[in-house]
Design a protein around this motif. Sequence first.
Motif, PDB file in Angstrom:
ATOM      1  N   PRO A   1       5.939   5.045   7.866  1.00 27.71           N
ATOM      2  CA  PRO A   1       6.582   5.408   9.338  1.00 27.71           C
ATOM      3  C   PRO A   1       6.131   4.451  10.258  1.00 27.71           C
ATOM      4  O   PRO A   1       6.582   4.614  11.326  1.00 27.71           O
ATOM      5  CB  PRO A   1       5.973   6.731   9.428  1.00 27.71           C
ATOM      6  CG  PRO A   1       4.594   6.586   8.602  1.00 27.71           C
ATOM      7  CD  PRO A   1       4.903   5.876   7.679  1.00 27.71           C
ATOM      8  N   VAL A   2       5.387   3.373   9.915  1.00 30.88           N
ATOM      9  CA  VAL A   2       4.841   2.455  11.143  1.00 30.88           C
ATOM     10  C   VAL A   2       5.571   1.150  11.219  1.00 30.88           C
ATOM     11  O   VAL A   2       5.752   0.316  10.263  1.00 30.88           O
ATOM     12  CB  VAL A   2       3.209   2.283  10.471  1.00 30.88           C
ATOM     13  CG1 VAL A   2       2.795   1.519  11.715  1.00 30.88           C
ATOM     14  CG2 VAL A   2       2.562   3.545  10.267  1.00 30.88           C
TER      15      VAL A   2
ATOM     16  N   LEU B   1       0.945  -1.122  -0.022  1.00 30.92           N
ATOM     17  CA  LEU B   1       0.045   0.089  -0.210  1.00 30.92           C
ATOM     18  C   LEU B   1       0.876   1.141  -0.129  1.00 30.92           C
ATOM     19  O   LEU B   1       1.477   1.763   1.048  1.00 30.92           O
ATOM     20  CB  LEU B   1      -0.902   0.004   1.247  1.00 30.92           C
ATOM     21  CG  LEU B   1      -2.049   0.802   1.529  1.00 30.92           C
ATOM     22  CD1 LEU B   1      -3.002   0.112   2.365  1.00 30.92           C
ATOM     23  CD2 LEU B   1      -1.638   2.099   2.091  1.00 30.92           C
ATOM     24  N   LYS B   2       1.337   1.598  -1.129  1.00 27.77           N
ATOM     25  CA  LYS B   2       2.522   2.706  -1.178  1.00 27.77           C
ATOM     26  C   LYS B   2       1.771   3.962  -1.280  1.00 27.77           C
ATOM     27  O   LYS B   2       0.686   4.224  -2.283  1.00 27.77           O
ATOM     28  CB  LYS B   2       3.292   2.526  -2.566  1.00 27.77           C
ATOM     29  CG  LYS B   2       4.169   1.271  -2.245  1.00 27.77           C
ATOM     30  CD  LYS B   2       5.331   1.431  -3.249  1.00 27.77           C
ATOM     31  CE  LYS B   2       6.676   0.504  -2.743  1.00 27.77           C
ATOM     32  NZ  LYS B   2       7.280   0.071  -3.850  1.00 27.77           N
ATOM     33  N   ASP B   3       2.129   5.090  -0.441  1.00 28.27           N
ATOM     34  CA  ASP B   3       1.576   6.224  -0.821  1.00 28.27           C
ATOM     35  C   ASP B   3       2.687   7.390  -0.551  1.00 28.27           C
ATOM     36  O   ASP B   3       3.342   7.241   0.487  1.00 28.27           O
ATOM     37  CB  ASP B   3       0.482   6.367   0.429  1.00 28.27           C
ATOM     38  CG  ASP B   3      -0.006   7.807  -0.002  1.00 28.27           C
ATOM     39  OD1 ASP B   3       0.488   8.805  -0.305  1.00 28.27           O
ATOM     40  OD2 ASP B   3      -1.519   7.647   0.232  1.00 28.27           O
ATOM     41  N   PRO B   4       3.325   8.084  -1.496  1.00 28.08           N
ATOM     42  CA  PRO B   4       4.286   8.876  -1.215  1.00 28.08           C
ATOM     43  C   PRO B   4       4.114   9.908  -0.124  1.00 28.08           C
ATOM     44  O   PRO B   4       5.321  10.231   0.468  1.00 28.08           O
ATOM     45  CB  PRO B   4       4.322   9.620  -2.878  1.00 28.08           C
ATOM     46  CG  PRO B   4       3.495   9.035  -3.582  1.00 28.08           C
ATOM     47  CD  PRO B   4       2.477   8.070  -2.764  1.00 28.08           C
TER      48      PRO B   4
ATOM     49  N   ALA C   1      -4.230  -0.795   8.018  1.00 29.17           N
ATOM     50  CA  ALA C   1      -5.392   0.221   8.401  1.00 29.17           C
ATOM     51  C   ALA C   1      -4.806   1.494   8.968  1.00 29.17           C
ATOM     52  O   ALA C   1      -5.345   2.423   8.610  1.00 29.17           O
ATOM     53  CB  ALA C   1      -6.401  -0.545   9.521  1.00 29.17           C
ATOM     54  N   ILE C   2      -4.032   1.320   9.662  1.00 25.83           N
ATOM     55  CA  ILE C   2      -3.368   2.727  10.441  1.00 25.83           C
ATOM     56  C   ILE C   2      -2.612   3.534   9.209  1.00 25.83           C
ATOM     57  O   ILE C   2      -2.739   4.617   9.253  1.00 25.83           O
ATOM     58  CB  ILE C   2      -2.138   2.113  11.313  1.00 25.83           C
ATOM     59  CG1 ILE C   2      -2.920   1.429  12.686  1.00 25.83           C
ATOM     60  CG2 ILE C   2      -1.200   3.204  11.921  1.00 25.83           C
ATOM     61  CD1 ILE C   2      -1.691   0.748  13.744  1.00 25.83           C
ATOM     62  N   LYS C   3      -2.033   2.666   8.304  1.00 28.79           N
ATOM     63  CA  LYS C   3      -1.194   3.582   7.139  1.00 28.79           C
ATOM     64  C   LYS C   3      -2.272   4.306   6.378  1.00 28.79           C
ATOM     65  O   LYS C   3      -2.108   5.276   6.114  1.00 28.79           O
ATOM     66  CB  LYS C   3      -0.596   2.413   6.349  1.00 28.79           C
ATOM     67  CG  LYS C   3       0.885   2.081   6.846  1.00 28.79           C
ATOM     68  CD  LYS C   3       1.395   0.656   6.388  1.00 28.79           C
ATOM     69  CE  LYS C   3       1.314   0.637   5.039  1.00 28.79           C
ATOM     70  NZ  LYS C   3       1.718  -0.570   4.492  1.00 28.79           N
TER      71      LYS C   3
ATOM     72  N   ILE D   1      -0.644   2.802  20.365  1.00 30.54           N
ATOM     73  CA  ILE D   1      -0.944   3.273  19.049  1.00 30.54           C
ATOM     74  C   ILE D   1      -1.947   1.932  18.569  1.00 30.54           C
ATOM     75  O   ILE D   1      -1.513   0.809  18.754  1.00 30.54           O
ATOM     76  CB  ILE D   1       0.082   3.414  18.292  1.00 30.54           C
ATOM     77  CG1 ILE D   1       0.779   4.782  18.371  1.00 30.54           C
ATOM     78  CG2 ILE D   1      -0.451   3.484  16.699  1.00 30.54           C
ATOM     79  CD1 ILE D   1       2.004   5.000  17.440  1.00 30.54           C
ATOM     80  N   SER D   2      -2.880   2.447  18.233  1.00 32.44           N
ATOM     81  CA  SER D   2      -4.008   1.198  17.548  1.00 32.44           C
ATOM     82  C   SER D   2      -4.942   1.884  16.359  1.00 32.44           C
ATOM     83  O   SER D   2      -5.639   1.196  15.728  1.00 32.44           O
ATOM     84  CB  SER D   2      -5.093   1.246  18.733  1.00 32.44           C
ATOM     85  OG  SER D   2      -6.245   0.198  18.402  1.00 32.44           O
ATOM     86  N   SER D   3      -4.680   2.986  16.028  1.00 32.58           N
ATOM     87  CA  SER D   3      -5.236   3.580  15.073  1.00 32.58           C
ATOM     88  C   SER D   3      -4.481   4.695  14.160  1.00 32.58           C
ATOM     89  O   SER D   3      -3.487   5.106  14.734  1.00 32.58           O
ATOM     90  CB  SER D   3      -6.532   4.467  15.387  1.00 32.58           C
ATOM     91  OG  SER D   3      -6.204   5.539  16.018  1.00 32.58           O
ATOM     92  N   GLY D   4      -4.832   4.853  12.905  1.00 33.09           N
ATOM     93  CA  GLY D   4      -4.182   6.110  12.223  1.00 33.09           C
ATOM     94  C   GLY D   4      -4.110   7.427  12.841  1.00 33.09           C
ATOM     95  O   GLY D   4      -3.123   8.096  12.856  1.00 33.09           O
TER      96      GLY D   4
END
Length: 358
Positions: A56-57, A39-42, A326-328, A293-296
């Motif tokens: 970063p996760v 799941l790539k996102d610049p 989901a976090i990402k 941490i459990s969510s975005g």
Amino acid sequence: MIDLYRLAWPFIRLLDPETAHGLAIKALRRGLVAAQPSLKDPVLEQTLWGRAFANPVGLAAGFDKNADVIDAMLAQGFGFVEIGSVTPRPQPGNPRPRLFRLPAHEAIINRMGFNNDGLDVVAGRLEKRVRSGILGVNLGKNKDSTDANADYVQGIARLAGFADYLVVNVSSPNTPGLRALQGREPLQALLEAALQARSRAVSENPPPLLLKIAPDLTDEDKSDIAEVALATGIDGLIATNTTIDRPQDLTHENASQSGGLSGRPLFEPSTRVLGQMYQLTGGRIPLIGVGGISSGADAYAKIRAGASLVQFYSAMVYHGPGRVQAIKRELAGLIKADGFTSITQAIGADQNKRVGKT
Ligand SMILES: Cc1cc2nc3c(=O)[nH]c(=O)nc-3n(C[C@H](O)[C@H](O)[C@H](O)COP(=O)(O)O)c2cc1C
């Protein structure tokens, strides 16, 4: 492939937590947990310490203590994986039971006590592995060691060559005396020895050296740590490890178990310490935010408080490894919704506002 974790969870949670963890490691090692589509996102990409992080996760230390499932966890979508804590000699850790769930709070209490296979076995696994993805190596000291600094130096000498970053962990609550190494004088001596060991181990482009700190520190401890970190020239801090504190609203029967508390109840205190360390270091060294941490949204709050990277562990116990995706996804949306084009613009955004920077 199906999400095995989701299907198996109703049964897994009936098992004692350490047995469940052992099964999860076995399933991951045997390839029974499906890799996630990338799941790539610049907006999530950044280069830190000369290393390219696709997101970063990261996976926090303690899940893969012995370097058994690095690639399987990277394939779940983690931007980096931290193994350990590894001690020089193998040790069994504390007697069982030593790991407890507090489901109503999405929390864990552990007093594992650095159970691990030791440097030689872990080095053997890392030698066999084809290097790819970003690997953090977290080091500890043996319970019966009389020279803590020598233990960390030994760990660095043996494993620095495999690491994209190194962690000196002086913040686990389950090794007697360990947290005292966070005091000004012992910390200064330890970090100087560790930096020298790192230069001896890897002369060219050595891995950055980070210090992992506890959430249970006095204001004086925190300013001392910030000063020593800047004076010695270490490359970053990880805030935080588990807490020995017990919030009053922790009502579950396991709340009285001794050990370190992680998961949801740790989010607030650890984020507060993270923000304080960002202030105290003036944002001059990168911070990794971990704790609850459990969510975005949780990850984003840590980033806005000053974290360049984040990690989690406990939420995976309750939601499975799929939680990283989901976090990402949520994090990328939140960064964009605030008008940022890169995660780097969001780092410390809350703090900068407070100190009047743009
Ligand atoms: C069972 C367990 C074992 C852990 N072992 C280690 C360890 O060996 N070294 C370390 O630095 N942190 C260890 N941690 C702490 C985690 O890396 C992390 O700092 C802490 O759990 C807070 O994150 P979380 O709330 O997302 O779990 C452990 C945590 C748990 C739950």
